[in-house]
Design a protein around this motif. Sequence first.
Motif, mmCIF file in Angstrom:
data_model
loop_
_atom_site.group_PDB
_atom_site.id
_atom_site.type_symbol
_atom_site.label_atom_id
_atom_site.label_comp_id
_atom_site.label_asym_id
_atom_site.label_seq_id
_atom_site.Cartn_x
_atom_site.Cartn_y
_atom_site.Cartn_z
ATOM 1 N N ASP A 1 0.843 -1.189 0.000
ATOM 2 C CA ASP A 1 0.000 0.000 0.000
ATOM 3 C C ASP A 1 0.880 1.241 0.000
ATOM 4 O O ASP A 1 2.113 1.169 0.102
ATOM 5 C CB ASP A 1 -0.980 -0.006 1.183
ATOM 6 N N GLU A 2 0.260 2.411 -0.111
ATOM 7 C CA GLU A 2 1.005 3.666 -0.262
ATOM 8 C C GLU A 2 1.947 3.929 0.903
ATOM 9 O O GLU A 2 3.097 4.351 0.717
ATOM 10 C CB GLU A 2 0.015 4.828 -0.418
ATOM 11 N N GLU A 3 1.478 3.663 2.120
ATOM 12 C CA GLU A 3 2.302 3.910 3.300
ATOM 13 C C GLU A 3 3.508 2.958 3.334
ATOM 14 O O GLU A 3 4.631 3.370 3.651
ATOM 15 C CB GLU A 3 1.469 3.739 4.563
ATOM 16 N N GLN A 4 3.276 1.701 2.999
ATOM 17 C CA GLN A 4 4.365 0.733 2.968
ATOM 18 C C GLN A 4 5.388 1.082 1.892
ATOM 19 O O GLN A 4 6.604 0.994 2.117
ATOM 20 C CB GLN A 4 3.805 -0.667 2.715
ATOM 21 N N LEU A 5 4.888 1.496 0.718
ATOM 22 C CA LEU A 5 5.792 1.886 -0.365
ATOM 23 C C LEU A 5 6.691 3.045 0.050
ATOM 24 O O LEU A 5 7.900 3.034 -0.199
ATOM 25 C CB LEU A 5 4.992 2.280 -1.611
ATOM 26 N N LYS A 6 6.101 4.031 0.692
ATOM 27 C CA LYS A 6 6.864 5.200 1.124
ATOM 28 C C LYS A 6 7.948 4.806 2.110
ATOM 29 O O LYS A 6 9.088 5.284 2.038
ATOM 30 C CB LYS A 6 5.927 6.240 1.746
ATOM 31 N N SER A 7 7.607 3.938 3.053
ATOM 32 C CA SER A 7 8.576 3.493 4.051
ATOM 33 C C SER A 7 9.742 2.749 3.404
ATOM 34 O O SER A 7 10.913 2.979 3.733
ATOM 35 C CB SER A 7 7.880 2.596 5.081
ATOM 36 N N VAL A 8 9.415 1.845 2.475
ATOM 37 C CA VAL A 8 10.461 1.088 1.787
ATOM 38 C C VAL A 8 11.321 2.013 0.932
ATOM 39 O O VAL A 8 12.555 1.896 0.909
ATOM 40 C CB VAL A 8 9.844 -0.024 0.916
ATOM 41 N N GLU A 9 10.690 2.930 0.231
ATOM 42 C CA GLU A 9 11.426 3.870 -0.617
ATOM 43 C C GLU A 9 12.442 4.662 0.197
ATOM 44 O O GLU A 9 13.587 4.858 -0.230
ATOM 45 C CB GLU A 9 10.458 4.828 -1.312
ATOM 46 N N GLU A 10 12.029 5.128 1.362
ATOM 47 C CA GLU A 10 12.924 5.930 2.198
ATOM 48 C C GLU A 10 14.115 5.115 2.687
ATOM 49 O O GLU A 10 15.266 5.576 2.643
ATOM 50 C CB GLU A 10 12.149 6.508 3.383
ATOM 51 N N SER A 11 13.851 3.893 3.138
ATOM 52 C CA SER A 11 14.941 3.069 3.657
ATOM 53 C C SER A 11 15.905 2.663 2.545
ATOM 54 O O SER A 11 17.122 2.611 2.758
ATOM 55 C CB SER A 11 14.384 1.823 4.363
#
Length: 250
Positions: free
Chosen positions: A195-205
């Motif tokens: 989902d959008e929140e998970q994608l953002k977290s992975v992208e940042e890391s």
Amino acid sequence: MTDLLINKVAVITGASSGIGRSIAEHYLNEGAKVVVFARRNGLLEELEAQFPARTLVVDGDVTSEADLKRLAETTKHRFGRVDILVPNAGIARVIPFEDSTREAIAETFDVNFHGAFQTVRTFLPDLNEGSSVIFITTYLTQVGFPGVAAYSASKAALKSLTQTLAAELGPRGIRVNAIAPGPTATPIWNSVGLDEEQLKSVEESVANRLISQKFGQPEDVAEVAVFLASDAARKICGQEIVADDGYTLS
């Protein structure tokens, strides 16, 4: 345009977007004649309109033997030969290990490994001496990353296939190499199942491990693909070129 690929005939699967589309554009800009193959050929009409004499759009699926045969026959009828083959079509899914059923693994391998394998096998009679095959693997074959066991394994199989075919086809004058892109901003990233929140977290890391601190672009991979397909890379065989902005350094 520097004409690095002038008059060479290239076939690219999965060419409707992302890395495949960018490779097609770069090859055309370098003077090649390009056959683009994808399930969604409507997205490729713009390319055909821009380079009508040097572009052929064919629709189909790499998991279909009939579609691959039709692609090879159409290519031979239009251009007579193949100098560059990029079996780029692929899918990516984040699947937790406990959910990695036989069906889920089979779907990934069917496209990423079998699709690429059978693409090369289908075109083998039409590959010229001095031709180049370029597989697209991934930086994830170099490191462990949660949720991508099936995806990484399918690409690791392609990496091994690169070395095997380089040895087997080399005496026939066919060079085989691979490009392992790092984190790249393409449409496939939004279809991995997060989902959008998970994608953002992975992208940042992930971005934090990159030298530039940001995802690469499809053209970063396309430029490597131009080099590997050119005569400048005539002594490069059986290699996986990792273009990951330093992700696997640490």
